[in-house]
Write an enzyme that holds these catalytic residues in place. Structure first.
Site, PDB file in Angstrom:
ATOM      1  N   TRP A  76      10.261  -0.096  -4.004  1.00  0.00           N
ATOM      2  CA  TRP A  76      11.604  -0.584  -3.711  1.00  0.00           C
ATOM      3  C   TRP A  76      12.174   0.168  -2.523  1.00  0.00           C
ATOM      4  CZ3 TRP A  76      12.026   0.613  -9.440  1.00  0.00           C
ATOM      5  CH2 TRP A  76      11.595  -0.489 -10.205  1.00  0.00           C
ATOM      6  N   ILE A  86      13.533   3.816  -2.944  1.00  0.00           N
ATOM      7  CA  ILE A  86      12.631   4.866  -3.405  1.00  0.00           C
ATOM      8  C   ILE A  86      11.384   4.924  -2.523  1.00  0.00           C
ATOM      9  CG2 ILE A  86      11.276   5.725  -5.370  1.00  0.00           C
ATOM     10  CD1 ILE A  86      13.244   4.209  -7.211  1.00  0.00           C
ATOM     11  N   CYS A  87      10.454   4.013  -2.758  1.00  0.00           N
ATOM     12  CA  CYS A  87       9.144   4.110  -2.124  1.00  0.00           C
ATOM     13  C   CYS A  87       9.133   3.731  -0.650  1.00  0.00           C
ATOM     14  CB  CYS A  87       8.139   3.269  -2.901  1.00  0.00           C
ATOM     15  SG  CYS A  87       7.843   3.917  -4.558  1.00  0.00           S
ATOM     16  N   LEU A  88      10.231   3.158  -0.153  1.00  0.00           N
ATOM     17  CA  LEU A  88      10.376   2.968   1.293  1.00  0.00           C
ATOM     18  C   LEU A  88      11.146   4.126   1.913  1.00  0.00           C
ATOM     19  CD1 LEU A  88      10.049   1.271   3.864  1.00  0.00           C
ATOM     20  CD2 LEU A  88      12.136   0.047   3.227  1.00  0.00           C
TER      21      LEU A  88
END
Length: 213
Positions: free
Chosen positions: A117, A120-122
């Site tokens: 998402w 978070i992971c971006l």
């Protein structure tokens, strides 16, 4: 570490300086994607992957806890059928040395990232990689968060850190830059028809008119 200027010709994306990192486009992440219509993000990220391949831009695929979160979506894997995603446990992919090494091995400094998402992971690898001297661009419409607010606040955070927001069609156009570059035009036309909605419909109509003459 100082990155390059964000203005001027050198600030524009070029295929020979770009590397693309696609993070966690997996079923588990799509299940709680609410900032965008999930099918739109799928369309956009597959279009982005095809664009990178057409322009010879190295692309790194990564997943998180694949056994529980699912494999990377078929549309992306079909573009790179022989490339296994790097499967991580870390939320921040830039804390996995295999991902960092894969990016560094390309020798390129224009780092484009899309992921799920956004918040978070971006966001985490965008902020982390900026500190290592990369010119970081994040593809907003090939990414998404658990809510519109989560996505928007993450975008603000990344912009404040110095990263540049782009869209997948913007990336395609920036890499092409000049319609006299005929080598990539057939692929650009095919991607446009398949993934750019109304523009693709209009392009098909234009081609029909030309073929009818």
């Amino acid at each position: 570490m100082q990155t390059s200027a964000k203005v001027g010709l050198d600030a524009l994306l070029t295929p020979d300086r770009s590397v693309l990192l696609l993070i966690d486009h997996q079923p588990f992440q799509f299940a709680n994607l609410h900032s965008h219509e999930p099918t739109m993000v799928i369309n956009n990220v597959v279009g982005l992957a095809k664009t990178a391949k057409a322009f010879g831009v190295p692309t790194i695929l990564t997943t998180v806890t694949q056994d529980r979160g699912g494999h990377i979506i078929k549309g992306i894997q079909d573009v790179y059928p022989d490339q296994a995603p790097i499967n991580r446990t870390t939320l921040n992919s830039w804390e996995d040395q295999r991902v960092v090494d894969a990016v560094k091995a390309t020798g390129r400094k224009q780092l484009l990232i899309a992921g799920l998402w956004t918040e978070i992971c971006l966001t985490y690898p965008v902020i982390h990689s900026l500190a290592e001297g990369y010119d970081v661009f994040f593809v907003t419409d090939a990414s998404g968060g658990v809510s519109r607010e989560a996505h928007d606040m993450a975008v603000l955070r990344m912009v404040q850190a110095g990263a540049v927001p782009v869209t997948w069609i913007g990336v395609l156009s920036e890499w092409q830059r000049d319609w006299a570059r005929e080598a990539t035009f057939p692929a650009v036309a095919e991607i446009t028809v398949a993934h750019s909605g109304g523009s693709g419909v209009a392009f098909q109509w234009e081609m029909q008119l030309l073929n009818a003459k």
